[in-house]
Enzyme design. Sequence first.
Site, PDB file in Angstrom:
ATOM      1  CB  SER A  40      -0.956   0.020   1.201  1.00 12.53           C
ATOM      2  OG  SER A  40      -0.248   0.225   2.402  1.00 12.53           O
ATOM      3  CE  LYS A  89      -3.130   2.378   4.497  1.00 13.13           C
ATOM      4  NZ  LYS A  89      -2.658   1.296   3.684  1.00 13.13           N
TER       5      LYS A  89
END
Length: 182
Positions: A40, A89
Amino acid sequence: MSQKQQNPWIEGLQTIGLSIALALGIRQFVAEARYIPSESMTPTLQINDRLVIEKLTYRFQEPQRGDIVVFWPPSEIVPAGKKRDAFIKRIVGLPGDTVEVTEGTVLVNGEIQEERYIHSPPTYEQDPLTIPADSYFVLGDNRNESYDSHAWEIAKPFVAEDQIIGKAVVRFWPLTRLGGLD
């Protein structure tokens, strides 16, 4: 005056106890190691990269746009009976910002974001969302393969400030990619 000799077993146990207390204290309040389990955050982070996550910065300053953070995801996105694992993230939206994704571009407060670190432009649309106080909008650098704020099908797809564990600051493995993170 005679000096009392301490039992070596007691001395050894005290040393081990102090070492454990220091290690746990450092991990809880200062820094910890984490590994990357998914794609990711490619190309910035690769699967199995090992990182140092520092926990002191956000005690003295607010998270900034562009910071790579480790956090506990909203409990609403964790399937029942599953372990709630930490996510990593990049912060895209700060409290009070309006974030939208349109035509492959991320806009914050109506301004196009220059994102040289992403894998490829997003292929999805995100209606404008205003981030509430003490919350953040996060996206993976691999925008189209990241389970992040854009993909969380919940009413408030934000990360609460008190759920941020720390800031990713350095990659220590593999040695060929040792160094700070952007």
